[in-house]
Design a protein around this motif. Structure first.
Motif, PDB file in Angstrom:
ATOM      1  N   VAL A  59       0.843  -1.199   0.000  1.00 38.52           N
ATOM      2  CA  VAL A  59       0.000   0.000   0.000  1.00 38.52           C
ATOM      3  C   VAL A  59       0.882   1.253   0.000  1.00 38.52           C
ATOM      4  O   VAL A  59       0.621   2.213  -0.730  1.00 38.52           O
ATOM      5  CB  VAL A  59      -0.949  -0.012   1.215  1.00 38.52           C
ATOM      6  N   PHE A  60       1.948   1.222   0.799  1.00 38.15           N
ATOM      7  CA  PHE A  60       2.848   2.366   0.833  1.00 38.15           C
ATOM      8  C   PHE A  60       3.637   2.509  -0.458  1.00 38.15           C
ATOM      9  O   PHE A  60       4.082   3.600  -0.800  1.00 38.15           O
ATOM     10  CB  PHE A  60       3.786   2.280   2.038  1.00 38.15           C
ATOM     11  N   GLY A  61       3.821   1.420  -1.203  1.00 39.58           N
ATOM     12  CA  GLY A  61       4.471   1.497  -2.509  1.00 39.58           C
ATOM     13  C   GLY A  61       3.654   2.338  -3.478  1.00 39.58           C
ATOM     14  O   GLY A  61       4.202   3.129  -4.249  1.00 39.58           O
ATOM     15  N   ILE A  62       2.342   2.172  -3.437  1.00 39.32           N
ATOM     16  CA  ILE A  62       1.462   2.985  -4.283  1.00 39.32           C
ATOM     17  C   ILE A  62       1.556   4.454  -3.885  1.00 39.32           C
ATOM     18  O   ILE A  62       1.670   5.344  -4.740  1.00 39.32           O
ATOM     19  CB  ILE A  62       0.004   2.481  -4.185  1.00 39.32           C
ATOM     20  N   VAL A  88       8.360   7.776   6.578  1.00 43.77           N
ATOM     21  CA  VAL A  88       6.920   7.493   6.521  1.00 43.77           C
ATOM     22  C   VAL A  88       6.599   6.098   7.048  1.00 43.77           C
ATOM     23  O   VAL A  88       5.699   5.927   7.879  1.00 43.77           O
ATOM     24  CB  VAL A  88       6.365   7.705   5.098  1.00 43.77           C
ATOM     25  N   LEU A  89       7.320   5.086   6.584  1.00 44.64           N
ATOM     26  CA  LEU A  89       7.021   3.727   7.046  1.00 44.64           C
ATOM     27  C   LEU A  89       7.330   3.531   8.522  1.00 44.64           C
ATOM     28  O   LEU A  89       6.577   2.866   9.231  1.00 44.64           O
ATOM     29  CB  LEU A  89       7.784   2.695   6.211  1.00 44.64           C
ATOM     30  N   THR A  90       8.421   4.123   8.991  1.00 45.63           N
ATOM     31  CA  THR A  90       8.759   4.006  10.410  1.00 45.63           C
ATOM     32  C   THR A  90       7.716   4.707  11.268  1.00 45.63           C
ATOM     33  O   THR A  90       7.250   4.149  12.271  1.00 45.63           O
ATOM     34  CB  THR A  90      10.154   4.587  10.684  1.00 45.63           C
ATOM     35  N   ALA A  91       7.324   5.917  10.896  1.00 48.63           N
ATOM     36  CA  ALA A  91       6.309   6.647  11.661  1.00 48.63           C
ATOM     37  C   ALA A  91       4.970   5.917  11.640  1.00 48.63           C
ATOM     38  O   ALA A  91       4.296   5.811  12.673  1.00 48.63           O
ATOM     39  CB  ALA A  91       6.151   8.061  11.116  1.00 48.63           C
ATOM     40  N   ALA A  92       4.575   5.407  10.488  1.00 51.20           N
ATOM     41  CA  ALA A  92       3.307   4.675  10.400  1.00 51.20           C
ATOM     42  C   ALA A  92       3.347   3.408  11.247  1.00 51.20           C
ATOM     43  O   ALA A  92       2.365   3.074  11.917  1.00 51.20           O
ATOM     44  CB  ALA A  92       2.999   4.328   8.945  1.00 51.20           C
ATOM     45  N   GLY A  93       4.470   2.715  11.241  1.00 52.74           N
ATOM     46  CA  GLY A  93       4.579   1.499  12.033  1.00 52.74           C
ATOM     47  C   GLY A  93       4.526   1.756  13.520  1.00 52.74           C
ATOM     48  O   GLY A  93       3.812   1.075  14.266  1.00 52.74           O
ATOM     49  N   VAL A  94       5.275   2.760  13.977  1.00 53.23           N
ATOM     50  CA  VAL A  94       5.373   3.034  15.412  1.00 53.23           C
ATOM     51  C   VAL A  94       4.137   3.743  15.949  1.00 53.23           C
ATOM     52  O   VAL A  94       3.658   3.434  17.042  1.00 53.23           O
ATOM     53  CB  VAL A  94       6.648   3.847  15.715  1.00 53.23           C
ATOM     54  N   PHE A  95       3.586   4.686  15.183  1.00 54.50           N
ATOM     55  CA  PHE A  95       2.521   5.532  15.709  1.00 54.50           C
ATOM     56  C   PHE A  95       1.119   5.198  15.215  1.00 54.50           C
ATOM     57  O   PHE A  95       0.146   5.769  15.696  1.00 54.50           O
ATOM     58  CB  PHE A  95       2.840   7.000  15.421  1.00 54.50           C
ATOM     59  N   VAL A  96       0.980   4.275  14.250  1.00 44.49           N
ATOM     60  CA  VAL A  96      -0.348   3.904  13.755  1.00 44.49           C
ATOM     61  C   VAL A  96      -0.586   2.402  13.882  1.00 44.49           C
ATOM     62  O   VAL A  96      -1.511   1.967  14.565  1.00 44.49           O
ATOM     63  CB  VAL A  96      -0.560   4.353  12.282  1.00 44.49           C
ATOM     64  N   GLY A 116      14.256   0.919  12.607  1.00 46.80           N
ATOM     65  CA  GLY A 116      13.132   1.054  11.680  1.00 46.80           C
ATOM     66  C   GLY A 116      13.478   1.952  10.509  1.00 46.80           C
ATOM     67  O   GLY A 116      13.125   1.661   9.365  1.00 46.80           O
ATOM     68  N   PHE A 117      14.194   3.045  10.784  1.00 47.86           N
ATOM     69  CA  PHE A 117      14.573   3.953   9.701  1.00 47.86           C
ATOM     70  C   PHE A 117      15.482   3.261   8.698  1.00 47.86           C
ATOM     71  O   PHE A 117      15.284   3.372   7.491  1.00 47.86           O
ATOM     72  CB  PHE A 117      15.255   5.212  10.260  1.00 47.86           C
ATOM     73  N   VAL A 118      16.480   2.540   9.192  1.00 46.50           N
ATOM     74  CA  VAL A 118      17.430   1.873   8.288  1.00 46.50           C
ATOM     75  C   VAL A 118      16.722   0.819   7.437  1.00 46.50           C
ATOM     76  O   VAL A 118      16.863   0.776   6.215  1.00 46.50           O
ATOM     77  CB  VAL A 118      18.593   1.245   9.094  1.00 46.50           C
ATOM     78  N   ALA A 119      15.942  -0.038   8.098  1.00 51.22           N
ATOM     79  CA  ALA A 119      15.262  -1.118   7.370  1.00 51.22           C
ATOM     80  C   ALA A 119      14.237  -0.565   6.383  1.00 51.22           C
ATOM     81  O   ALA A 119      14.136  -1.045   5.247  1.00 51.22           O
ATOM     82  CB  ALA A 119      14.584  -2.059   8.356  1.00 51.22           C
ATOM     83  N   ASN A 120      13.486   0.448   6.790  1.00 56.54           N
ATOM     84  CA  ASN A 120      12.461   1.006   5.913  1.00 56.54           C
ATOM     85  C   ASN A 120      13.048   1.883   4.816  1.00 56.54           C
ATOM     86  O   ASN A 120      12.477   1.986   3.726  1.00 56.54           O
ATOM     87  CB  ASN A 120      11.428   1.772   6.730  1.00 56.54           C
ATOM     88  N   ALA A 121      14.194   2.520   5.066  1.00 56.72           N
ATOM     89  CA  ALA A 121      14.873   3.266   4.002  1.00 56.72           C
ATOM     90  C   ALA A 121      15.342   2.295   2.925  1.00 56.72           C
ATOM     91  O   ALA A 121      15.231   2.583   1.724  1.00 56.72           O
ATOM     92  CB  ALA A 121      16.049   4.060   4.565  1.00 56.72           C
ATOM     93  N   MET A 122      15.821   1.136   3.340  1.00 59.93           N
ATOM     94  CA  MET A 122      16.207   0.119   2.360  1.00 59.93           C
ATOM     95  C   MET A 122      14.983  -0.375   1.598  1.00 59.93           C
ATOM     96  O   MET A 122      15.076  -0.680   0.409  1.00 59.93           O
ATOM     97  CB  MET A 122      16.912  -1.050   3.048  1.00 59.93           C
TER      98      MET A 122
END
Length: 141
Positions: A59-62, A88-96, A116-122
């Protein structure tokens, strides 16, 4: 197809081949305790966590393809993809996503946010790699 299906598939594959692999490498290096490709059930759905993460990533890819305007006729926004994935992915994972699952952000969040930032940036970089790879050969820059 390039506006919805291609980013959806790219986000899914990037989660499997880039995000989870990064977590597995961080685990092998002794940086994190948890390993990639977790088969623990993702509540409330009951599917393995790595599949649930890949579906969310789709969904975040779109969203990433739309916000960064990924298109065959434009040059690839590599830095934007890294930043989008990391923030975006780190914030969505931690806060949503985690609060919906009953896991509330508390204590020192810096180590969790850094990993989370490193893994989601990759993931963001990998999603863009897949999007560009799936585009027509003559249309890429």
């Amino acid at each position: 197809m390039q506006k919805v299906i291609l980013p959806f598939v790219s986000g899914f594959l990037a989660a499997l081949f880039f995000r989870e692999a990064t977590i597995a490498l961080l685990h092998a290096a002794g940086v994190v305790d948890f390993a990639g490709y977790s088969t623990a059930p993702f509540l409330p759905l009951g599917i393995p966590e790595f599949i649930a993460n890949a579906l969310w990533s789709s969904v975040f890819g779109i969203l990433m393809a739309w916000l960064l305007r990924v298109a065959p006729e434009r040059s690839a926004p590599w830095v934007g993809a890294l930043v989008f994935g990391g923030i975006v992915l780190t914030a969505a994972g931690v806060f949503v996503v985690d609060p919906v699952r009953g896991i509330w952000p508390s204590g020192n969040l810096l180590p969790r946010l850094a990993v989370g930032f490193v893994a989601n940036a990759m993931w963001g970089w990998g999603a863009l790699v897949f999007m560009r790879a799936f585009m027509a050969e003559g249309d890429r820059r």
